[in-house]
Motif scaffolding. Structure first.
Motif, PDB file in Angstrom:
ATOM      1  N   SER A  55     -57.365 -82.499  -2.158  1.00  0.00           N
ATOM      2  CA  SER A  55     -58.687 -82.064  -1.685  1.00  0.00           C
ATOM      3  C   SER A  55     -58.914 -80.582  -1.986  1.00  0.00           C
ATOM      4  N   TYR A  56     -57.831 -79.805  -2.067  1.00  0.00           N
ATOM      5  CA  TYR A  56     -57.996 -78.386  -2.373  1.00  0.00           C
ATOM      6  C   TYR A  56     -58.444 -78.170  -3.822  1.00  0.00           C
ATOM      7  N   GLN A  63     -56.264 -68.326 -10.580  1.00  0.00           N
ATOM      8  CA  GLN A  63     -56.585 -68.427  -9.143  1.00  0.00           C
ATOM      9  C   GLN A  63     -56.107 -69.766  -8.587  1.00  0.00           C
ATOM     10  N   LYS A  85     -53.427 -69.411  -5.788  1.00  0.00           N
ATOM     11  CA  LYS A  85     -54.011 -69.571  -4.445  1.00  0.00           C
ATOM     12  C   LYS A  85     -53.976 -71.011  -3.935  1.00  0.00           C
ATOM     13  N   ILE A  86     -53.849 -71.974  -4.831  1.00  0.00           N
ATOM     14  CA  ILE A  86     -53.884 -73.368  -4.374  1.00  0.00           C
ATOM     15  C   ILE A  86     -52.568 -74.087  -4.628  1.00  0.00           C
ATOM     16  N   PRO A 125     -48.912 -71.754  -3.125  1.00  0.00           N
ATOM     17  CA  PRO A 125     -48.648 -71.773  -1.681  1.00  0.00           C
ATOM     18  C   PRO A 125     -48.162 -73.132  -1.178  1.00  0.00           C
ATOM     19  N   GLN A 126     -48.603 -74.205  -1.839  1.00  0.00           N
ATOM     20  CA  GLN A 126     -48.145 -75.541  -1.415  1.00  0.00           C
ATOM     21  C   GLN A 126     -46.720 -75.813  -1.903  1.00  0.00           C
ATOM     22  N   HIS A 132     -45.735 -67.302   6.518  1.00  0.00           N
ATOM     23  CA  HIS A 132     -46.085 -66.654   7.786  1.00  0.00           C
ATOM     24  C   HIS A 132     -47.330 -67.258   8.421  1.00  0.00           C
ATOM     25  N   TRP A 133     -48.239 -67.804   7.590  1.00  0.00           N
ATOM     26  CA  TRP A 133     -49.481 -68.376   8.122  1.00  0.00           C
ATOM     27  C   TRP A 133     -49.208 -69.557   9.049  1.00  0.00           C
ATOM     28  N   ARG A 134     -48.090 -70.242   8.864  1.00  0.00           N
ATOM     29  CA  ARG A 134     -47.772 -71.383   9.736  1.00  0.00           C
ATOM     30  C   ARG A 134     -47.386 -70.932  11.129  1.00  0.00           C
ATOM     31  N   GLN A 143     -48.534 -68.245  12.674  1.00  0.00           N
ATOM     32  CA  GLN A 143     -49.576 -67.453  13.340  1.00  0.00           C
ATOM     33  C   GLN A 143     -50.137 -68.197  14.538  1.00  0.00           C
TER      34      GLN A 143
END
Lengths: 252, 252
Positions: free
Chosen positions: A149-150, A163, A167-168, A171-172, A248-250, A252
Motif C-alpha cells: 500500500s505504501y 525517495q 523512504k519506503i 525503512p521496511q 526509534h519510531w516504534r 515513540q
C-alpha cells in the motif's frame, strides 16, 4: 515520575559474580595448569596486551571479520532483494541458496585454501560464501513482506526512485538487515577464528592454535575473553545504537 | 470544459476458480465504461463493495496500468498535482506528520512552507513532529488530508475517506475537505457507500452496481457544496432520491 528499578541490573551483576566465584572455586580444586584461575587470566590479558601481540592479532582478526561481514552483507542484500523482486531469478537460484546454507563452513574453507592457497583472499571468500546465504534468505523474506500500500503513495505522488528506496523500501527492510547483521557478526567472528586456526599465520585463531600446542590454557582464555569483550563493545556501542536509531519510531 | 475523459475503459482480473484452485477465470470488473467529468466538478460513485469503484480510482491515479481504453486528463497532473485520500490513512509510520507531508510536497510547496501551514490549518500544529503511532485515528486522517492538499492539487481522488470515523469527527473532516476542495478549485472523484456524504460533496452522483460495473443512474445535485451532513438541504435531496429512485437504491 517513573520509578527506576535496579533489580534487573542487580540480578545481572549477581549472575556474572556467580560465574566468577564458581570459576575461582573450581580452579582451586582442579589441576591448575589445565584450569587457569580468573586472576591468572587477567594477568595474561595484561601481559599479552602490553608485552605480547594481543592488540595486533585482534586488529588482524577484526579486519578479516569486518571485510567478510561487509562484503557478505552488501552482496547478500542485493541478491536477496533481486530474488524477491524477480520470481524466475528466485526459481533459478533458490537451490543454490539452499546448498549455500547447508555446506559446512569447514568444507568451504578447506576447498578455498586448496584452490587459492593459504591466503587472505581464500579466507575472506570462504567466510563470505558461508555467511551470504543467510543474508540472502533474510532480505528476500523482508522484501517479500514489503507493504504494497505504501507503493501506492509512491506512484500517486510521483516519488523518485531514490525517495521510494530510502523512504519506503529501506525503512521496511531495516529489521531484516539488522537481524542479518547481528546474527552475521556473531557467526562470522567465530568462523574467522576457526579458519585462522586452519590456515593462517596471524590473528587470534592462529594464536589460539599456538596456545593449544603448548597447553597454555590461561593465555587461550585471555585471548578469547579479550576478543569476546571487543565483540560485546561492537554489539553494544555500534550495532544496538544503529538498530535503535533505525527503529526509534516504534518506541515513540 | 471536460477535465477527465474516460472512453471504453475495460479492466479484468484473474480469479481462482471456486472448484479448482489451480484454474483461473477472467473476472471482468469494468466493461466499456464511458464518462466525462467537467473542470471543478465533484463526482461521487455510490454502490456496493467489490464492483470496481476503487479499481477505477487506482487506474485514474496511475497506480494500476493494466487496463484497456482511453483516459485523458486535461489539467496538469505532473508536479504532484494529482492527489489521493486513501481509505486507510497510508501514512508512513517511520516518518513524523510533517515528514509525511513534506515527502510528497513539490518544490513550490516546500518553498512556501506549505506542509507546516496546512497541518496548522487542520489543527495539528502541536503534532508536527509526532509519529503516526502517537496520533489518534482522527489526527492521522487530518494528516492524510493535509498531504492531499499540500500541493494545491488539480485532481483529487477520494476512496471512502471518512469510513470508520466517529460521526462528529467524520462530519468535521467532511466539512474541512469540502472547504479545501472549493478553495483549490479541484476536480474530484469520491467513492463512498454513504449517500448523504455523496450529496454533501457532489455536483453529480453516479449510482452503480453489478460486475462489471454498470451505471444505474447519473444524477445531478443542485445544492451548494457547503451544507453539513445533517442539514435540511442535504436531507431534502436525500429524501428526493430515496423516494424517486427506490429501485436503484434497492439494487445496490
Amino acid at each position: 515520575m517513573k520509578k527506576i528499578s535496579y533489580l534487573p541490573s542487580l540480578i545481572r551483576f549477581s549472575s556474572f559474580l556467580s560465574i566468577f566465584i564458581i570459576w575461582t572455586i573450581l580452579s582451586i580444586f582442579v589441576d591448575h595448569r589445565l584450569f587457569a584461575s580468573p586472576i591468572d587470566v587477567v594477568k595474561d590479558i595484561n601481559y599479552h596486551l602490553f608485552e605480547g601481540e594481543l592488540i595486533s592479532d585482534t586488529i588482524i582478526t577484526l579486519t578479516r571479520a569486518g571485510t567478510s561481514f561487509f562484503i557478505a552483507m552488501f552482496l547478500g542484500s542485493i541478491i536477496g532483494y533481486l530474488l524477491a523482486r524477480y520470481k524466475n531469478l528466485d526459481y533459478f537460484f533458490d537451490s543454490w541458496v539452499i546448498i549455500g546454507l547447508n555446506i559446512p563452513a569447514i568444507v568451504l574453507v578447506i576447498l578455498f585454501y586448496i584452490w587459492l592457497g593459504l591466503t587472505e583472499l581464500a579466507l575472506v571468500s570462504a567466510v563470505v560464501l558461508n555467511k551470504m546465504p543467510i543474508v540472502i534468505v533474510n532480505i528476500r523474506e523482508g522484501t517479500r513482506s514489503l507493504d504494497k500500500s505504501y507503493f501506492h503513495i509512491s506512484s500517486v505522488y510521483q516519488l523518485t526512485k531514490l525517495q521510494t528506496f530510502t523512504k519506503i523500501i529501506l525503512p521496511q527492510l531495516y529489521p531484516y538487515i539488522m537481524t542479518s547483521a547481528r546474527t552475521g557478526l556473531s557467526l562470522i567472528w567465530k568462523i574467522v577464528l576457526v579458519f585462522e586456526l586452519l590456515g593462517r599465520s596471524s590473528g587470534i585463531g592462529f594464536q589460539i592454535q599456538v596456545f593449544f600446542q603448548f597447553f597454555d590454557i590461561s593465555s587461550l582464555l585471555a585471548y578469547s575473553f579479550f576478543f569476546i569483550f571487543i565483540i560485546l563493545i561492537i554489539e553494544n556501542y555500534i550495532m544496538i545504537p544503529i538498530e535503535n536509531r533505525a527503529t526509534h519510531w516504534r518506541k515513540q | 470544459m471536460i477535465d477527465i475523459s474516460i472512453k471504453n475503459l475495460n479492466k479484468s482480473f484473474l480469479q481462482p476458480d471456486s472448484e479448482n484452485k489451480h484454474k483461473y477465470n477472467i473476472l471482468q470488473i469494468i466493461k466499456d465504461l464511458n464518462l466525462n467529468i467537467k473542470q471543478n466538478e465533484v463526482v461521487s460513485f455510490v454502490g456496493p463493495s467489490g464492483i470496481g469503484k476503487s479499481t477505477l480510482l487506482n487506474i485514474l491515479s496511475g497506480y494500476d496500468k493494466q487496463y484497456k481504453g482511453d483516459i485523458s486528463i486535461n489539467r496538469e497532473i505532473n508536479n504532484k498535482k494529482l492527489s489521493f485520500i486513501f481509505q486507510a490513512h497510508n501514512l508512513l509510520p517511520w516518518l513524523t506528520s510533517i515528514e509525511n507531508v513534506k515527502l510528497i510536497s513539490n518544490e513550490e510547496s516546500l518553498k512556501n512552507d506549505s506542509p507546516s501551514k496546512i497541518l496548522n490549518e487542520l489543527g495539528l500544529g502541536d503534532f508536527l513532529n509526532s509519529y503516526p503511532n502517537n496520533l489518534s485515528g482522527g489526527m492521522k486522517r487530518r494528516v492524510s488530508i493535509a498531504r492531499a492538499f499540500v500541493n494545491e492539487p488539480n485532481i483529487l481522488l477520494m476512496d471512502e475517506p471518512f469510513v470508520s470515523l466517529e460521526k462528529p469527527l467524520a462530519n468535521e473532516l467532511r466539512e474541512k475537505t469540502i472547504e479545501l476542495i472549493n478553495k483549490n478549485n479541484v476536480t474530484a472523484i469520491l467513492v463512498t457507500h454513504d449517500l448523504r456524504e455523496a450529496i454533501m460533496f457532489s455536483d453529480r452522483i453516479i449510482f452503480c452496481n453489478e460486475k462489471p460495473m454498470k451505471i444505474l443512474l447519473d444524477k445531478e445535485i443542485n445544492i451548494k457544496k457547503s451544507f453539513s451532513y445533517d442539514s435540511d438541504e442535504v436531507d431534502e435531496v436525500y429524501k428526493n432520491i430515496t423516494m424517486n429512485y427506490p429501485n436503484i437504491l434497492k439494487a445496490m
